[in-house]
Design a protein around this motif. Structure first.
Motif, PDB file in Angstrom:
ATOM      1  N   GLY A 288      71.302 118.952  51.321  1.00  0.00           N
ATOM      2  CA  GLY A 288      69.863 119.017  51.052  1.00  0.00           C
ATOM      3  C   GLY A 288      69.106 117.801  51.523  1.00  0.00           C
ATOM      4  O   GLY A 288      67.986 117.546  51.063  1.00  0.00           O
ATOM      5  N   GLN A 289      69.693 117.045  52.446  1.00  0.00           N
ATOM      6  CA  GLN A 289      69.121 115.767  52.874  1.00  0.00           C
ATOM      7  C   GLN A 289      67.780 115.914  53.600  1.00  0.00           C
ATOM      8  O   GLN A 289      66.930 115.038  53.512  1.00  0.00           O
ATOM      9  CB  GLN A 289      70.130 115.073  53.795  1.00  0.00           C
ATOM     10  N   THR A 290      67.587 117.007  54.314  1.00  0.00           N
ATOM     11  CA  THR A 290      66.346 117.162  55.078  1.00  0.00           C
ATOM     12  C   THR A 290      65.131 117.380  54.185  1.00  0.00           C
ATOM     13  O   THR A 290      64.015 116.988  54.534  1.00  0.00           O
ATOM     14  CB  THR A 290      66.467 118.346  56.058  1.00  0.00           C
ATOM     15  N   ALA A 291      65.317 118.006  53.031  1.00  0.00           N
ATOM     16  CA  ALA A 291      64.255 118.163  52.023  1.00  0.00           C
ATOM     17  C   ALA A 291      62.956 118.728  52.598  1.00  0.00           C
ATOM     18  O   ALA A 291      61.864 118.276  52.263  1.00  0.00           O
ATOM     19  CB  ALA A 291      63.985 116.823  51.324  1.00  0.00           C
ATOM     20  N   GLY A 292      63.082 119.706  53.490  1.00  0.00           N
ATOM     21  CA  GLY A 292      61.888 120.352  54.033  1.00  0.00           C
ATOM     22  C   GLY A 292      61.175 119.588  55.121  1.00  0.00           C
ATOM     23  O   GLY A 292      60.056 119.954  55.510  1.00  0.00           O
ATOM     24  N   ARG A 293      61.793 118.527  55.667  1.00  0.00           N
ATOM     25  CA  ARG A 293      61.110 117.729  56.690  1.00  0.00           C
ATOM     26  C   ARG A 293      60.884 118.511  57.986  1.00  0.00           C
ATOM     27  O   ARG A 293      59.972 118.201  58.750  1.00  0.00           O
ATOM     28  CB  ARG A 293      61.905 116.453  56.976  1.00  0.00           C
ATOM     29  N   GLY A 294      61.727 119.508  58.245  1.00  0.00           N
ATOM     30  CA  GLY A 294      61.495 120.344  59.416  1.00  0.00           C
ATOM     31  C   GLY A 294      60.181 121.096  59.307  1.00  0.00           C
ATOM     32  O   GLY A 294      59.418 121.206  60.281  1.00  0.00           O
ATOM     33  N   TYR A 295      59.889 121.601  58.131  1.00  0.00           N
ATOM     34  CA  TYR A 295      58.623 122.314  57.904  1.00  0.00           C
ATOM     35  C   TYR A 295      57.441 121.343  57.966  1.00  0.00           C
ATOM     36  O   TYR A 295      56.378 121.674  58.504  1.00  0.00           O
ATOM     37  CB  TYR A 295      58.644 123.012  56.549  1.00  0.00           C
ATOM     38  N   ILE A 296      57.619 120.142  57.401  1.00  0.00           N
ATOM     39  CA  ILE A 296      56.538 119.155  57.444  1.00  0.00           C
ATOM     40  C   ILE A 296      56.300 118.708  58.886  1.00  0.00           C
ATOM     41  O   ILE A 296      55.161 118.459  59.296  1.00  0.00           O
ATOM     42  CB  ILE A 296      56.859 117.949  56.532  1.00  0.00           C
ATOM     43  N   GLY A 297      57.386 118.610  59.682  1.00  0.00           N
ATOM     44  CA  GLY A 297      57.238 118.295  61.100  1.00  0.00           C
ATOM     45  C   GLY A 297      56.422 119.352  61.825  1.00  0.00           C
ATOM     46  O   GLY A 297      55.583 119.043  62.670  1.00  0.00           O
ATOM     47  N   LEU A 298      56.655 120.607  61.467  1.00  0.00           N
ATOM     48  CA  LEU A 298      55.875 121.704  62.036  1.00  0.00           C
ATOM     49  C   LEU A 298      54.405 121.566  61.644  1.00  0.00           C
ATOM     50  O   LEU A 298      53.500 121.795  62.448  1.00  0.00           O
ATOM     51  CB  LEU A 298      56.439 123.035  61.542  1.00  0.00           C
ATOM     52  N   ALA A 299      54.170 121.168  60.394  1.00  0.00           N
ATOM     53  CA  ALA A 299      52.788 120.948  59.934  1.00  0.00           C
ATOM     54  C   ALA A 299      52.144 119.790  60.686  1.00  0.00           C
ATOM     55  O   ALA A 299      50.952 119.847  61.031  1.00  0.00           O
ATOM     56  CB  ALA A 299      52.785 120.672  58.435  1.00  0.00           C
ATOM     57  N   ALA A 300      52.917 118.731  60.956  1.00  0.00           N
ATOM     58  CA  ALA A 300      52.389 117.592  61.712  1.00  0.00           C
ATOM     59  C   ALA A 300      51.998 118.013  63.126  1.00  0.00           C
ATOM     60  O   ALA A 300      50.980 117.569  63.661  1.00  0.00           O
ATOM     61  CB  ALA A 300      53.427 116.469  61.761  1.00  0.00           C
ATOM     62  N   MET A 301      52.816 118.895  63.721  1.00  0.00           N
ATOM     63  CA  MET A 301      52.508 119.391  65.059  1.00  0.00           C
ATOM     64  C   MET A 301      51.209 120.198  65.061  1.00  0.00           C
ATOM     65  O   MET A 301      50.360 120.040  65.951  1.00  0.00           O
ATOM     66  CB  MET A 301      53.663 120.256  65.563  1.00  0.00           C
ATOM     67  N   ILE A 302      51.033 121.049  64.050  1.00  0.00           N
ATOM     68  CA  ILE A 302      49.814 121.859  63.959  1.00  0.00           C
ATOM     69  C   ILE A 302      48.608 120.960  63.700  1.00  0.00           C
ATOM     70  O   ILE A 302      47.548 121.123  64.302  1.00  0.00           O
ATOM     71  CB  ILE A 302      49.966 122.928  62.853  1.00  0.00           C
ATOM     72  N   PHE A 303      48.771 119.991  62.798  1.00  0.00           N
ATOM     73  CA  PHE A 303      47.702 119.026  62.527  1.00  0.00           C
ATOM     74  C   PHE A 303      47.299 118.301  63.810  1.00  0.00           C
ATOM     75  O   PHE A 303      46.105 118.048  64.047  1.00  0.00           O
ATOM     76  CB  PHE A 303      48.176 118.012  61.484  1.00  0.00           C
ATOM     77  N   GLY A 304      48.275 117.985  64.652  1.00  0.00           N
ATOM     78  CA  GLY A 304      48.003 117.292  65.908  1.00  0.00           C
ATOM     79  C   GLY A 304      47.514 118.193  67.021  1.00  0.00           C
ATOM     80  O   GLY A 304      47.393 117.744  68.172  1.00  0.00           O
ATOM     81  N   ASN A 305      47.216 119.468  66.692  1.00  0.00           N
ATOM     82  CA  ASN A 305      46.663 120.411  67.658  1.00  0.00           C
ATOM     83  C   ASN A 305      47.575 120.593  68.867  1.00  0.00           C
ATOM     84  O   ASN A 305      47.119 120.689  70.003  1.00  0.00           O
ATOM     85  CB  ASN A 305      45.274 119.965  68.111  1.00  0.00           C
ATOM     86  N   TRP A 306      48.875 120.619  68.628  1.00  0.00           N
ATOM     87  CA  TRP A 306      49.878 120.819  69.677  1.00  0.00           C
ATOM     88  C   TRP A 306      49.797 119.747  70.764  1.00  0.00           C
ATOM     89  O   TRP A 306      50.059 120.011  71.932  1.00  0.00           O
ATOM     90  CB  TRP A 306      49.739 122.220  70.278  1.00  0.00           C
ATOM     91  N   MET A 307      49.442 118.512  70.353  1.00  0.00           N
ATOM     92  CA  MET A 307      49.379 117.379  71.277  1.00  0.00           C
ATOM     93  C   MET A 307      50.234 116.241  70.722  1.00  0.00           C
ATOM     94  O   MET A 307      50.257 116.008  69.508  1.00  0.00           O
ATOM     95  CB  MET A 307      47.937 116.900  71.446  1.00  0.00           C
ATOM     96  N   PRO A 308      50.950 115.490  71.590  1.00  0.00           N
ATOM     97  CA  PRO A 308      51.856 114.431  71.099  1.00  0.00           C
ATOM     98  C   PRO A 308      51.153 113.347  70.285  1.00  0.00           C
ATOM     99  O   PRO A 308      51.669 112.894  69.265  1.00  0.00           O
ATOM    100  CB  PRO A 308      52.458 113.867  72.387  1.00  0.00           C
ATOM    101  N   GLY A 309      49.964 112.901  70.731  1.00  0.00           N
ATOM    102  CA  GLY A 309      49.267 111.838  70.017  1.00  0.00           C
ATOM    103  C   GLY A 309      48.851 112.268  68.619  1.00  0.00           C
ATOM    104  O   GLY A 309      49.064 111.541  67.641  1.00  0.00           O
ATOM    105  N   GLY A 310      48.263 113.454  68.513  1.00  0.00           N
ATOM    106  CA  GLY A 310      47.872 113.968  67.205  1.00  0.00           C
ATOM    107  C   GLY A 310      49.071 114.202  66.316  1.00  0.00           C
ATOM    108  O   GLY A 310      49.028 113.958  65.106  1.00  0.00           O
ATOM    109  N   LEU A 311      50.161 114.664  66.923  1.00  0.00           N
ATOM    110  CA  LEU A 311      51.404 114.859  66.173  1.00  0.00           C
ATOM    111  C   LEU A 311      51.890 113.543  65.568  1.00  0.00           C
ATOM    112  O   LEU A 311      52.309 113.493  64.407  1.00  0.00           O
ATOM    113  CB  LEU A 311      52.452 115.429  67.124  1.00  0.00           C
ATOM    114  N   ALA A 312      51.835 112.467  66.366  1.00  0.00           N
ATOM    115  CA  ALA A 312      52.270 111.154  65.875  1.00  0.00           C
ATOM    116  C   ALA A 312      51.417 110.702  64.687  1.00  0.00           C
ATOM    117  O   ALA A 312      51.937 110.145  63.711  1.00  0.00           O
ATOM    118  CB  ALA A 312      52.211 110.130  67.007  1.00  0.00           C
ATOM    119  N   LEU A 313      50.096 110.941  64.769  1.00  0.00           N
ATOM    120  CA  LEU A 313      49.218 110.591  63.646  1.00  0.00           C
ATOM    121  C   LEU A 313      49.573 111.406  62.403  1.00  0.00           C
ATOM    122  O   LEU A 313      49.623 110.872  61.293  1.00  0.00           O
ATOM    123  CB  LEU A 313      47.757 110.846  64.021  1.00  0.00           C
ATOM    124  N   GLY A 314      49.838 112.700  62.592  1.00  0.00           N
ATOM    125  CA  GLY A 314      50.222 113.550  61.467  1.00  0.00           C
ATOM    126  C   GLY A 314      51.522 113.103  60.841  1.00  0.00           C
ATOM    127  O   GLY A 314      51.648 113.032  59.613  1.00  0.00           O
TER     128      GLY A 314
END
Length: 420
Positions: A288-314
């Protein structure tokens, strides 16, 4: 006449969906938030919200989220929705730990990438070759990865020294480093608690203190991904598969090949994030080490509007909120309630300026409730601090949903030759 009328909405649609905040405006917003944060720190006395230690912890927690989000970015730019990032991260944590405790941490990193890529191959076969629904395939992969790693742990780690069915033996460290001179100077600057200057010192100090080599590699992958996807012919072909695969095929692009490459790279990034968790963030694999971080990473990508810079901010935002849970965050989160209330006031003013009066009134009411909550309490419940990363994830996605523009063919089924 009817043809012209039908064509009109299609001409407007790209303009509606391609709104992006210009870089100068984005930098101005970031600077404004930093100034407000400094003001809130002075008012509340919660110096920990911009301390060097807080920022260093936030960076470490942001790395696996960012790597998962970067993986999602590669896959979705090629038109494949990758809900399976969580499962690929799980495989990365297990394979990284399994190889790491036997042959060393760097071997573990390589095997973590391989583990995530193996999960990605399954996802690519299901979605690209057999046109299985992308969401169904991703969820199935998450369940499969969780069950497979638990099964493998029982006869791999259970009989190993200092291991168990839910934990691997300890793994040697990759080591860490700080930049001599600069780290101490920034830490001293942060300890002065001056307005804004100390906050910048804490932010920069966190970026150069106790760095793992894998952290540096992960951060470098963000601009590298941007350069490959937006500045090379390979990247242009890959992105065309996510925008219009039929048109890409008509120009000679092997759409299947590029989708496979993108999904496998996606799994490699997610696996690297998993290996980071089991080798750097901790020196053992835990169930259980990931604790949903894959889903949060997906949220960060969406927050960043599918762009690397925005993803990094998210990823940085979610990593920061997660770090509050590790560093006695009840007082810090209470101070951030005031910051959020102030930001909501600015948001209400912006909505009113845009003549969106009903949303503006609702925002003002929420801001008033936040001010009242801050004024009538001294700290927040510990349970709220634990839930903060997930609450922030939901808030950010709900607030940014109106200005998002996903690749046009993202998640859509594609068959070779379907445009003929």
């Amino acid at each position: 006449m009817s043809t012209a009328t039908a064509a009109k909405p299609q001409a407007r649609q790209p303009g509606k969906r391609s709104r992006r905040m210009p870089l100068p405006v984005l930098l101005l917003v970031i600077a404004g938030v930093l100034v407000l944060t400094s003001v809130v720190r002075l008012i509340t006395g919660a110096d920990g919200i911009t301390s060097t230690g807080q920022m260093s912890t936030a960076l470490e927690l942001a790395v696996p989220i960012g790597l998962a989000g970067l993986g999602g970015l590669w896959a979705e730019r090629a038109g494949v929705v990758n809900i399976g990032l969580e499962g690929m991260m799980i495989l990365g944590t297990w394979f990284g730990a399994w190889a790491g405790y036997q042959w060393g941490p760097w071997t573990g990193v390589v095997f973590g990438i391989i583990g995530g890529a193996l999960g990605a191959v399954l996802h690519a076969i299901a979605t690209v070759t057999f046109n299985v629904n992308h969401i169904v395939s991703g969820v199935a992969l998450n369940i499969l990865a969780l069950g497979a790693t638990r099964y493998l742990s029982k006869f791999t780690f259970e009989n190993a020294p200092q291991g168990s069915s839910k934990q691997s033996p300890p793994i040697d460290s990759l080591g860490d480093f700080s930049i001599p001179g600069l780290t101490d100077w920034l830490d001293t600057l942060n300890s002065k608690h001056w307005f804004l200057v100390s906050d910048i010192g804490g932010l920069l100090g966190g970026l150069v203190t106790d760095l793992s080599p894998l952290t540096v590699i992960a951060v470098a992958l963000v601009p590298l991904s941007w350069w490959v996807l937006w500045r090379t012919a390979f990247g242009l072909r890959l992105r065309s598969c996510g925008e219009n695969p039929v048109a890409a095929e008509s120009l000679g692009v092997n759409v299947y090949k590029y989708k496979y490459i993108a999904v496998i790279i996606s799994g490699g990034f997610a696996g690297l994030g998993g290996a980071f968790l089991s080798i750097v963030a901790s020196n053992v694999y835990l169930d259980g080490q990931t604790a949903g971080r894959g889903y949060i990473g997906l949220a960060a990508m969406i927050f960043g509007n599918w762009m690397p810079g925005g993803l990094a901010l998210g990823a940085g935002l979610f990593g920061y909120t997660d770090s509050l849970n590790l560093r006695g965050g009840t007082v810090n989160v209470h101070a951030l309630i005031l910051l959020l209330a102030i930001l909501l006031v600015f948001g209400a003013a912006y909505l009113a300026w845009k003549k969106k009066y009903v949303p503006a009134v609702i925002t003002v009411v929420i801001a008033a409730l936040m001010f009242l909550w801050y004024a009538t309490t001294n700290e927040v419940p510990r349970q709220l601090v634990t839930a903060t990363p997930y609450i922030v994830t939901l808030l950010v996605l709900s607030l940014s949903a109106q200005s998002l523009r996903m690749p046009k063919a993202d998640g859509m089924p594609y068959r070779k030759g379907q445009g003929k």
